[in-house]
Design an enzyme around this catalytic site. Structure first.
Site, PDB file in Angstrom:
ATOM      1  N   GLN A 106       0.776  -1.253  -0.072  1.00 18.35           N
ATOM      2  CA  GLN A 106      -0.143  -0.020  -0.077  1.00 18.35           C
ATOM      3  C   GLN A 106       0.864   1.285  -0.131  1.00 18.35           C
ATOM      4  O   GLN A 106       2.041   1.157   0.234  1.00 18.35           O
ATOM      5  CB  GLN A 106      -0.975  -0.017   1.134  1.00 18.35           C
ATOM      6  CG  GLN A 106      -0.262  -0.027   2.556  1.00 18.35           C
ATOM      7  CD  GLN A 106      -1.079  -0.486   3.797  1.00 18.35           C
ATOM      8  OE1 GLN A 106      -1.676   0.436   4.391  1.00 18.35           O
ATOM      9  NE2 GLN A 106      -1.843  -1.680   3.698  1.00 18.35           N
ATOM     10  N   HIS A 108       0.376   5.596   1.010  1.00 21.68           N
ATOM     11  CA  HIS A 108      -0.760   6.516   1.701  1.00 21.68           C
ATOM     12  C   HIS A 108      -0.540   7.815   0.952  1.00 21.68           C
ATOM     13  O   HIS A 108       0.876   8.328   0.724  1.00 21.68           O
ATOM     14  CB  HIS A 108      -0.241   6.512   3.086  1.00 21.68           C
ATOM     15  CG  HIS A 108      -0.547   5.313   4.009  1.00 21.68           C
ATOM     16  ND1 HIS A 108      -1.484   4.661   3.866  1.00 21.68           N
ATOM     17  CD2 HIS A 108       0.382   4.698   4.613  1.00 21.68           C
ATOM     18  CE1 HIS A 108      -1.327   3.512   4.582  1.00 21.68           C
ATOM     19  NE2 HIS A 108      -0.176   3.571   5.111  1.00 21.68           N
ATOM     20  N   GLU A 143       3.440   6.988   9.361  1.00 16.52           N
ATOM     21  CA  GLU A 143       3.474   5.848  10.281  1.00 16.52           C
ATOM     22  C   GLU A 143       4.963   5.719  10.734  1.00 16.52           C
ATOM     23  O   GLU A 143       5.959   5.745  10.056  1.00 16.52           O
ATOM     24  CB  GLU A 143       2.991   4.581   9.610  1.00 16.52           C
ATOM     25  CG  GLU A 143       1.705   4.641   9.062  1.00 16.52           C
ATOM     26  CD  GLU A 143       1.186   3.302   8.342  1.00 16.52           C
ATOM     27  OE1 GLU A 143      -0.027   3.158   8.026  1.00 16.52           O
ATOM     28  OE2 GLU A 143       2.003   2.584   8.303  1.00 16.52           O
ATOM     29  N   ARG A 286      -4.094   0.881  -2.239  1.00 14.61           N
ATOM     30  CA  ARG A 286      -3.540  -0.726  -2.312  1.00 14.61           C
ATOM     31  C   ARG A 286      -2.777  -0.940  -3.807  1.00 14.61           C
ATOM     32  O   ARG A 286      -3.407  -0.500  -4.783  1.00 14.61           O
ATOM     33  CB  ARG A 286      -4.511  -1.593  -2.190  1.00 14.61           C
ATOM     34  CG  ARG A 286      -4.894  -1.406  -0.919  1.00 14.61           C
ATOM     35  CD  ARG A 286      -6.249  -2.509  -0.437  1.00 14.61           C
ATOM     36  NE  ARG A 286      -6.607  -2.445   1.159  1.00 14.61           N
ATOM     37  CZ  ARG A 286      -7.603  -1.419   1.548  1.00 14.61           C
ATOM     38  NH1 ARG A 286      -8.132  -0.808   0.625  1.00 14.61           N
ATOM     39  NH2 ARG A 286      -7.805  -1.579   2.807  1.00 14.61           N
TER      40      ARG A 286
END
Length: 401
Positions: A106, A108, A143, A286
């Site tokens: 994936q 972001h 993240e 994705r």
């Protein structure tokens, strides 16, 4: 608004949502933290925060209240005036993540892309629950992951020449033309074209290419890439994401190591248990290893096709006493790990979530309020308390803004 909070308490023990996604582990949460799992379901993520899809509950004067409801009573008091003005909510989501199977590859979006994409889909009146919806909110999703166990992942594109070398070794005749074109353009534009065409192969070409990849991998399992292809093929058969093992850096975090995941960078978690902190968002584009919708055009538009040097994947902390501090290039969150803190004085100017990792934890506030937690338990600490004291015989994780 007055900074007088709803409660005079310093600590709010949390009851957190466990997400039972299919890729989760049946045993890891129980073995590490003692969480019950009588139904023997896969326990994938424990959400600590105020996200609407899994808001934590807190104990306020012996009553349960959602964390978002508590914060909304007086945002400047609970979050701090600055954070309330900048974000209007708790700006991060803190998780325990336990992967037994690989998560999807994936990307972001960055903040600007998320705002534009969300506005377009809202204007088009695409339901938030629609399978083809890309943007669930207008926020980015940087993240950090901190390994509790050995933690296998893919993160960022390999060097162009390394990608080319691996694809030439596999020698998929279905991809010969794409490989030759890429070899003549070993740059971001060339990789972008190669990546887009790979993800849009017709079904027969995809099937043939994957058969050739699996055949090569089966007899070269001493290569890490090939071993991973075989492992992932059992989880996601006939999935174009199997080629990600040749495209992306493979990394295994050892317990106690951390990694930051930038916006616009393809990545996937493969196996392991760790702590994850992120901006309060659910935006995912994705790229494979999934039965879910893949919007290739939007994915490509939100991907940066430059290599991530392998030696830059690990995020090394700075050390002050018992504290490891991880420098994060965004304002949404900060992250600390404390090692066996003893009467450690913590100054705070924003909302925090603190979690005991592997031993009991005791917190004491300036007014004498004391709270003890066992490993795996967490607590919400409001901005208004200013400072507190931390003691533990093990590691303690601290998420804050």
């Amino acid at each position: 608004m007055s900074l007088r909070p709803l409660s005079e308490h310093s600590f709010f023990p949390m009851q957190n949502t466990i997400q039972n996604y299919a890729w989760g582990s049946v045993s890891s949460m129980h073995e590490l933290f003692g969480f019950k799992n009588e139904p023997q379901q896969p326990q994938a993520e424990v959400w600590m925060g105020a996200h609407p899809r899994g808001c934590s509950m807190v104990i306020v004067d012996q009553h349960l209240l959602s964390l978002s409801e508590l914060i909304n009573k007086n945002k400047p008091a609970y979050l701090s005036t600055d954070i309330a003005q900048e974000f209007g909510e708790l700006p991060f989501l803190f998780k325990i993540l336990a992967a037994e199977k690989a998560l999807s590859v994936q990307v972001h979006p960055n903040k600007d892309q998320a705002e534009i994409g969300f506005a377009k889909e809202e204007q088009a009146k695409i339901p938030l629950t629609a399978g083809h919806r890309n943007y669930k909110d207008s926020n980015h999703k940087p993240e950090l992951v901190y390994a509790i166990t050995e933690y296998k992942a893919m993160n960022g594109f390999r060097e162009y020449s390394e990608i080319m070398s691996l694809f030439r070794q596999v020698n998929c005749c279905e991809l010969t033309g794409l490989i030759e074109d890429f070899s003549n353009n070993l740059n971001a534009k060339g990789l972008k074209t190669f990546f887009r065409h790979l993800l849009t192969l017709n079904e027969q070409a995809k099937h043939n290419a994957l058969e050739q990849l699996l055949a090569y991998s089966a007899v070269h399992q001493e290569q890490a890439e090939c071993a991973l292809v075989i492992e992932l093929s059992h989880q996601y058969p006939n999935d174009i994401g199997l080629f990600s093992a040749l495209l992306l850096n493979l990394i295994t975090l050892q317990p106690g190591e951390a990694m930051y995941l930038n916006a616009n960078t393809p990545h996937a978690y493969i196996k392991g248990t760790g702590l994850e902190i992120m901006a309060n968002s659910d935006n995912v584009l994705r790229a494979g290893l999934t039965p879910k919708h893949i919007d290739v055009a939007e994915l490509v538009a939100c991907t940066e096709f430059s290599p991530t040097p392998f030696n830059q994947l690990l995020l090394s902390p700075s050390h002050t006493g018992s504290c490891d501090h991880y420098e994060i290039p965004v304002n949404d969150f900060n992250f600390n790990i404390f090692h066996c803190p003893q009467q450690e004085q913590i100054l705070t100017s924003s909302a925090e979530i603190v979690m005991a990792i592997d031993d009991d934890l005791t917190l004491t506030s300036h007014n004498g309020e004391c709270l003890s937690l066992t490993k795996g338990q967490s607590v919400f600490i409001p901005a208004y308390i200013g400072h507190y004291v931390m003691s533990s015989g093990g590691r303690v994780a601290r998420a804050f803004s």
